[in-house]
Design a protein around this motif. Structure first.
Motif, PDB file in Angstrom:
ATOM      1  N   UNK A   1      25.358  39.442  37.584  1.00  0.00           N
ATOM      2  CA  UNK A   1      25.231  39.581  36.144  1.00  0.00           C
ATOM      3  C   UNK A   1      24.407  38.443  35.567  1.00  0.00           C
ATOM      4  N   UNK A   2      23.806  38.706  34.421  1.00  0.00           N
ATOM      5  CA  UNK A   2      23.284  37.658  33.560  1.00  0.00           C
ATOM      6  C   UNK A   2      24.381  37.347  32.542  1.00  0.00           C
ATOM      7  N   UNK A   3      24.727  36.074  32.426  1.00  0.00           N
ATOM      8  CA  UNK A   3      25.839  35.645  31.578  1.00  0.00           C
ATOM      9  C   UNK A   3      25.347  34.626  30.567  1.00  0.00           C
ATOM     10  N   UNK A   4      25.723  34.819  29.305  1.00  0.00           N
ATOM     11  CA  UNK A   4      25.395  33.849  28.275  1.00  0.00           C
ATOM     12  C   UNK A   4      26.614  32.985  27.974  1.00  0.00           C
ATOM     13  N   UNK A   5      26.448  31.676  28.106  1.00  0.00           N
ATOM     14  CA  UNK A   5      27.565  30.746  27.962  1.00  0.00           C
ATOM     15  C   UNK A   5      28.187  30.800  26.568  1.00  0.00           C
ATOM     16  N   UNK A   6      27.353  30.961  25.535  1.00  0.00           N
ATOM     17  CA  UNK A   6      27.852  30.910  24.158  1.00  0.00           C
ATOM     18  C   UNK A   6      28.443  32.237  23.696  1.00  0.00           C
ATOM     19  N   UNK A   7      27.768  33.326  23.996  1.00  0.00           N
ATOM     20  CA  UNK A   7      28.225  34.633  23.494  1.00  0.00           C
ATOM     21  C   UNK A   7      29.202  35.306  24.442  1.00  0.00           C
ATOM     22  N   UNK A   8      29.269  34.831  25.685  1.00  0.00           N
ATOM     23  CA  UNK A   8      30.121  35.413  26.740  1.00  0.00           C
ATOM     24  C   UNK A   8      29.653  36.805  27.180  1.00  0.00           C
TER      25      UNK A   8
ATOM     26  N   UNK B   1      25.393  41.011  31.369  1.00  0.00           N
ATOM     27  CA  UNK B   1      24.448  42.109  31.587  1.00  0.00           C
ATOM     28  C   UNK B   1      24.289  42.302  33.083  1.00  0.00           C
ATOM     29  N   UNK B   2      24.663  43.483  33.592  1.00  0.00           N
ATOM     30  CA  UNK B   2      24.592  43.711  35.035  1.00  0.00           C
ATOM     31  C   UNK B   2      23.148  43.757  35.514  1.00  0.00           C
ATOM     32  N   UNK B   3      22.907  43.053  36.630  1.00  0.00           N
ATOM     33  CA  UNK B   3      21.575  43.004  37.225  1.00  0.00           C
ATOM     34  C   UNK B   3      21.492  43.807  38.524  1.00  0.00           C
ATOM     35  N   UNK B   4      22.542  43.753  39.328  1.00  0.00           N
ATOM     36  CA  UNK B   4      22.497  44.416  40.638  1.00  0.00           C
ATOM     37  C   UNK B   4      23.919  44.589  41.159  1.00  0.00           C
ATOM     38  N   UNK B   5      24.064  45.512  42.123  1.00  0.00           N
ATOM     39  CA  UNK B   5      25.343  45.757  42.774  1.00  0.00           C
ATOM     40  C   UNK B   5      25.102  45.893  44.267  1.00  0.00           C
TER      41      UNK B   5
END
Length: 307
Positions: free
Chosen positions: A80-87, A90-94
Motif C-alpha cells: 500500500x501507499x500510506x499517508x502518515x497524516x491522513x492515515x 491506497x493499494x498498489x499490489x497483491x
C-alpha cells in the motif's frame, strides 16, 4: 578489538519490532511493530515514538521520494501507499492471493529507489514456517517475482558498488548472494554466501533475520534467538566481530545518526514466555550501539521508494 556501548533508545515496547529505516533528513528512525499493526517513528533524543496504528500485520515501512508523509508499506500480502497524516491507504499490489496464509515480510529499497520485498508461508509458531511457499519480489512500475521456494524472507542488502545483492532466508539459515544489475533490477548467479547450518560456533536455534552493510562493505546480521549481532566479512565469509545484547530476539539493524556511526537495533518481546520476559526486561525495546572504532558506521543507504 573494538569496544561497543549498547543502550536502550526507546520507551516503546514492541511485540515484534522490525524494519528499521533511518531518515537522515529528519534524524528520526522509522520502524514497525509487526504484530500490533503499527508504523512508528522514533525520536532518539527523547526516546519517544510516534505511533500510527494501521492494524493487521504490517511488516515494512519505507518513505516515498516526493512526499515526506507518504510511505510504501507491506500489510499482510499487499503493498500500500500510506499517508502518515491522513492515515489513507491506497493499494498498489497483491502477492500470492492463491496461497492462503502467505504474507509479506521484510523489504528495502535499492539505490535506484526500486522496492524489494519478500514473502513467507504461514507461521505456526515463531520460526516454524510452511516451507518453500515464499518468494522475493521487486516493485517499481509493476510487481516482479525474482526468486522462489523461500521459507521466510528476511534481510536484504547490497554491496557498496551495487553489484551484489544479499538476501536472507531465515529458517533455511542461509544468506544468498546474487549478481545485481542496478539499472534493471535483475539478479543472477545465485550462490550461498553464508550457511549458518555449517557453523559449529552458532547455536542451532539461532535464525538470521534483518541485516545491513557497513562502510567497509561487510554485513551486520541480527540473530533471532541468538542475543547477538554478527559482523561478516563479505570477501572471506568469516565472522569478524560479534556484539552481544541483553535480550534474545534480535530482529533487524540499520546504521543512522548524524554521522551514520550508530547502529539501531529492533527486538521482539512476543515470542518470550513470562519467565523469559522477566529475565529479559529490555525485550521489545529498540537499542543503539556505538563504538570507539572509527571504522564503525555505514553509508546513507536508507533509500526511499522512487514512486
Amino acid at each position: 578489538m573494538a569496544k561497543y556501548t549498547v543502550e536502550v533508545i526507546s520507551n516503546h515496547v514492541c511485540q515484534l519490532g522490525e524494519g528499521p529505516h533511518w531518515d537522515q533528513k529528519s534524524q528520526t528512525l522509522y520502524y514497525v511493530d509487526l504484530l500490533n499493526g503499527d508504523v512508528c517513528r522514533l525520536y532518539p533524543k527523547t526516546k519517544e515514538s510516534e505511533i500510527n496504528h494501521i492494524g493487521e500485520i504490517v511488516s515494512v515501512l519505507v518513505p516515498i521520494n516526493n512526499n515526506d508523509n507518504d510511505f510504501i508499506i507491506g500489510q499482510n500480502n499487499k503493498l500500500f501507499k500510506f499517508n502518515w497524516n491522513t492515515k489513507q491507504l491506497k493499494q498498489l499490489a497483491e502477492v500470492e492471493k492463491d496461497l492462503t496464509g502467505n504474507r509479506l515480510n521484510d523489504g528495502k529499497c535499492d539505490a535506484s529507489g526500486r522496492f524489494w520485498v519478500g514473502s513467507m508461508g504461514p507461521e505456526s509458531s515463531p520460526g516454524v514456517v510452511d516451507p518453500d511457499r515464499g518468494s522475493l519480489y521487486s516493485y517499481g512500475n509493476e510487481l516482479e517475482k525474482k526468486f522462489e521456494t523461500v521459507n521466510l524472507s528476511n534481510g536484504i542488502a547490497w554491496s557498496l558498488d551495487n553489484k551484489i545483492m544479499y538476501f536472507i532466508d531465515s529458517t533455511k539459515r542461509l544468506i544468498y548472494s546474487f549478481d545485481y544489475d542496478i539499472n534493471n533490477g535483475s539478479i543472477t548467479n545465485e550462490k550461498i554466501f553464508f550457511d549458518f547450518n555449517k557453523r559449529q560456533d552458532l547455536p542451532k536455534s539461532l535464525l538470521p533475520d534483518g541485516m545491513t552493510i557497513d562502510k567497509s562493505g561487510n554485513l551486520w546480521v541480527a540473530c533471532f534467538n541468538g542475543s547477538r549481532i554478527i559482523n561478516i566479512n563479505t570477501k572471506t565469509g568469516d565472522i569478524i566481530d560479534t556484539i552481544s545484547l541483553p535480550t534474545s530476539c534480535i530482529t533487524s539493524v540499520c546504521f543512522g545518526g548524524q554521522d551514520l556511526n550508530q547502529l539501531f537495533v529492533t527486538t521482539a518481546s512476543k515470542p518470550l514466555d513470562a519467565q523469559r520476559r522477566a529475565e529479559e526486561p529490555t525485550a521489545g525495546h529498540l537499542f543503539r550501539i556505538t563504538s570507539d572504532s572509527p571504522a564503525f558506521g555505514g553509508l546513507d543507504t536508507s533509500y526511499r521508494f522512487n514512486e
